[in-house]
Design an enzyme around this catalytic site. Structure first.
Site, short mmCIF file in Angstrom:
data_model
loop_
_atom_site.label_atom_id
_atom_site.label_comp_id
_atom_site.label_asym_id
_atom_site.label_seq_id
_atom_site.Cartn_x
_atom_site.Cartn_y
_atom_site.Cartn_z
N GLU A 173 0.86 -1.18 0.00
CA GLU A 173 0.00 0.00 0.00
C GLU A 173 0.89 1.22 0.00
O GLU A 173 1.93 1.26 0.66
CB GLU A 173 -0.92 0.03 1.22
N CYS A 184 -6.66 1.12 2.62
CA CYS A 184 -7.58 2.27 2.55
C CYS A 184 -7.38 3.09 1.30
O CYS A 184 -8.28 3.84 0.90
CB CYS A 184 -7.41 3.13 3.80
N ASN A 227 -12.47 -3.25 0.54
CA ASN A 227 -11.40 -3.30 1.54
C ASN A 227 -11.95 -2.89 2.90
O ASN A 227 -12.22 -1.72 3.13
CB ASN A 227 -10.27 -2.34 1.15
N GLU A 228 -12.16 -3.84 3.75
CA GLU A 228 -12.59 -3.69 5.14
C GLU A 228 -13.69 -2.65 5.36
O GLU A 228 -13.73 -1.96 6.37
CB GLU A 228 -11.40 -3.45 6.09
#
Length: 670
Positions: A43, A258, A391-392
């Site tokens: 990331e 994120c 994503n989460e």
């Protein structure tokens, strides 16, 4: 006769070599597990891409920094106006008639005066200087590729001096020329110019100067300085890429995290893969979730190319029309601030996924996206197998509705692709998001679900979450983000102990990846990270070395009964809950290798009785040990924790002494 004997011996040796590489049948007692357990998760956090893995040495080369990214930023961020030799001029930020609509901002240099006076010392001209990322580190004799887009707006043709310089020491001191080139600019339209710069000496804090030597106006954009010596010639910083290669990861997840769904800024700031492919000057840069600029020089093509270079499965993660619940401080709200796109717009997000699959795997002769891949230099398909959606995100009814919509359409269009879903943030039993995520996974028959959790080392030392998971689920687990919340040896050993338990459950856990991966010195958003670096070097944490042992010891079968610790009950298979030592024996039937791993995260020495009688081991083994004091920690100044290797005589039955705070791996050839 001798020739025939020599030929016969060579043929025999070749035959034996071939036989040694043939896969073997697994002895009884083993459990089939995933051989893709250890991967990496990249990331762009803590300047992991620009100024990190991406080898570009200049910052803000496209002049696209802006105040929306960080207060005080703008097109001139990371640049200085320079006018040596009493030269004069002005800079103007412009956006009319750019190189490409995705790259709208450029600089106009109006040079008013360039003259030589009595104190002339060889430096004159009006232009710009870039110091890179806290200085540009160059090596004597190495080659650096400079490129720039220029346009002569008016006046005579321009002579432009490009200088890689070492700053002068003291007030009024002139810089030292390390390398230079001269460009002749006459074209009234944008044109790319290139030169190779070869420094005459090492310098850790060099800068790049671009000096116009004639009066008049000239436009400049997309300035780049890249070392020619990058990882496999594909534009990645060699030492950082090699550190990842040495982990022997089986897959790479990218681009986040994120970063995927735009974080705290809204859907305008969502990462869209189509903006990251094609020529660098046509890519659309973006504000980063973590508060800085992404040039997209490291884009989807480079990610896929890197996966191919390392033999990793690519695992791209795409947004699915739902924002991060942390939007604009939303984490602190009682009901988190998740936004969703209208269902009437969801076909755009479906197309994003289907087009990516076709870009990665399609035929350039019949598919426009595949043709773009081929035009970029990769006509052969990348062989995409996995695709992550979301994503989460908090598993709300709105999320479930949109996820189902995109999931069903992507799987219908491409049933061969293995979809990885999400279990939301905080994937512990009792968390409503985990429960709702699994409910959705069961409903859809999802192949893999992505769980995330960061905890103090006590969690990893004591909990054995996957021992209690149902064994009959269709959906496998990808532990996509996890780490103990510090970077001492005890934290790495806690993670290693937990991974031994993951290997025991490798029939239901198919993939894992520690996160975050990289952090740049003085630009760190998150701690801990696996690898820290500055311009000169990287240092590898204790957790890196534990991850490396697991990456090196992948296999298809787990054996739980080959190692018994003295004092344990006869049927105990460690690590059990609240026990701070454990073991795992892994067979790689493809490579004919056997790995015995033993971890002791306690303060007492242990004895492990090992019985490998069922395996036909060869006479020598390789022993690797990671050991030290519980609070030892690697940093920029010292690295007390490094693996120590030795070749030892292989034994089928023996007792292994395991020191406190140590991890031992034994590697056998079969």
């Amino acid at each position: 006769m001798n020739k025939r004997m020599t030929l016969g011996a060579a043929l025999l040796a070749a035959s034996l070599g071939l036989n040694a590489q043939k896969p073997m049948s697994a002895p009884s007692g083993g459990k089939a597990i995933s051989d893709e357990l250890i991967g990496i998760f990249f990331e762009d956090i803590s300047s992991a891409a620009d100024g990190g893995l991406y080898a570009e040495l200049l910052q803000n080369g496209s002049f696209e920094f802006n105040p929306a990214e960080r207060d005080g930023w703008g097109p001139g961020t990371a640049w200085k106006q320079v006018r040596p030799g009493h030269s004069l001029g002005t800079l103007q930020v412009r956006m009319d008639n750019p190189i490409h609509p995705n790259n709208p901002t450029y600089m106009r240099l109006h040079t008013e005066r360039v003259k030589e006076f009595y104190d002339y010392k060889g430096w004159k001209g009006f232009g710009l200087q870039n110091d890179g990322f806290n200085g540009i580190s160059v090596k004597a004799g190495a080659k650096y590729d400079f490129s720039v887009f220029l346009r002569n707006v008016n006046g005579a043709a321009k002579s432009v001096r490009v200088v890689l310089a070492k700053p002068g020491q003291g007030w009024g001191a002139e810089p030292t020329v390390l390398a230079e080139a001269t460009l002749d600019i006459s074209n009234k339209s944008w044109q790319k110019y290139e030169a190779v710069l070869t420094p005459t000496e090492d310098c850790k804090n060099a800068n790049l100067q671009i000096l116009v030597l004639n009066t008049g106006d000239m436009d400049i954009d997309q300035v780049s300085l890249m070392p020619e010596d990058t990882y496999k010639g594909h534009g990645l910083r060699k030492d950082l890429a090699q550190a990842l290669a040495d982990l022997q990861p089986k897959f790479m997840r990218f681009p986040g995290g994120c970063v995927v769904h735009g974080g705290g800024d809204g859907f305008w700031d969502t990462y869209r893969w189509k903006n990251t492919i094609g020529p660098k000057e046509q890519r659309k840069s973006l504000k980063n979730t973590w508060g800085y600029h992404q040039s997209m020089g490291l884009g989807y093509f480079e990610y896929f190319q890197f996966c191919e270079d390392l033999g990793m499965e690519p695992l791209p993660i795409l947004p699915c029309g739902v924002s991060c619940q942390g939007t604009n401080g939303g984490w602190s709200m009682r009901t988190q601030a998740q936004d969703v796109v209208p269902m009437s717009e969801m076909d755009e997000w479906v197309a994003e996924a289907i087009d990516l699959i076709e870009w990665a795997n399609g035929d350039p002769a019949t598919n426009k996206w595949a043709k773009m891949r081929a035009d970029a230099g990769h006509p052969k398909p990348f062989g995409l197998k996995y695709l992550g959606l979301g994503n989460e995100e908090k598993i709300t009814p709105e999320f479930a509705e949109r996820f189902k919509y995109i999931y069903e359409r992507v799987t219908k269009a491409h049933p061969e692709i293995v979809i990885v879903g999400t279990a939301g943030p905080g994937s512990h039993p009792g968390n409503p998001d985990l429960e709702n995520g699994w409910k959705l996974a069961d409903e859809l028959g999802m192949p893999i679900i992505d769980e995330h959790y960061y905890e103090p080392n006590n969690y990893f030392l004591n909990k054995r979450q996957y021992d209690n998971y149902p064994r009959d689920r269709k959906t496998k687990v990808y532990l996509g983000e996890y780490a103990a919340k510090d970077k001492k040896l005890i934290d790495a050993l806690a993670e290693g102990l937990y991974l031994l338990h993951v290997e025991r459950n490798g029939d239901i856990v198919s993939m894992t990846s520690y996160a975050p991966l990289f952090a740049r010195k003085d630009n760190t958003n998150w701690n801990p990270d696996m690898i820290y670096f500055d311009n000169e070097r990287a240092y590898l944490t204790c957790s890196y070395y534990v991850q490396q042992l697991f990456g090196q010891s992948s296999g298809q079968y787990y054996y739980g009964d080959c190692v018994k610790f003295e004092g344990d009950a006869k049927d105990a298979i460690q690590p059990m809950e609240n026990v701070h030592y454990g073991q795992s024996v892994i067979l790689n039937a493809k490579t004919r290798k056997l790995y015995v791993k033993v971890c002791n995260a306690s303060d007492e020495a242990k004895k492990a009785n090992i019985n490998l009688s069922r395996f036909g081991i060869k006479k020598n083994a390789v022993k690797t040990v990671i050991a030290g004091n519980a609070n030892d920690e690697n940093n920029y100044d010292q690295q007390p924790i490094v693996p120590k290797k030795e070749t030892i005589k292989a034994q089928k039955k023996f007792t292994l002494d395991v020191a406190p705070y140590s991890f031992i791996m034994l590697e056998y050839s079969l």
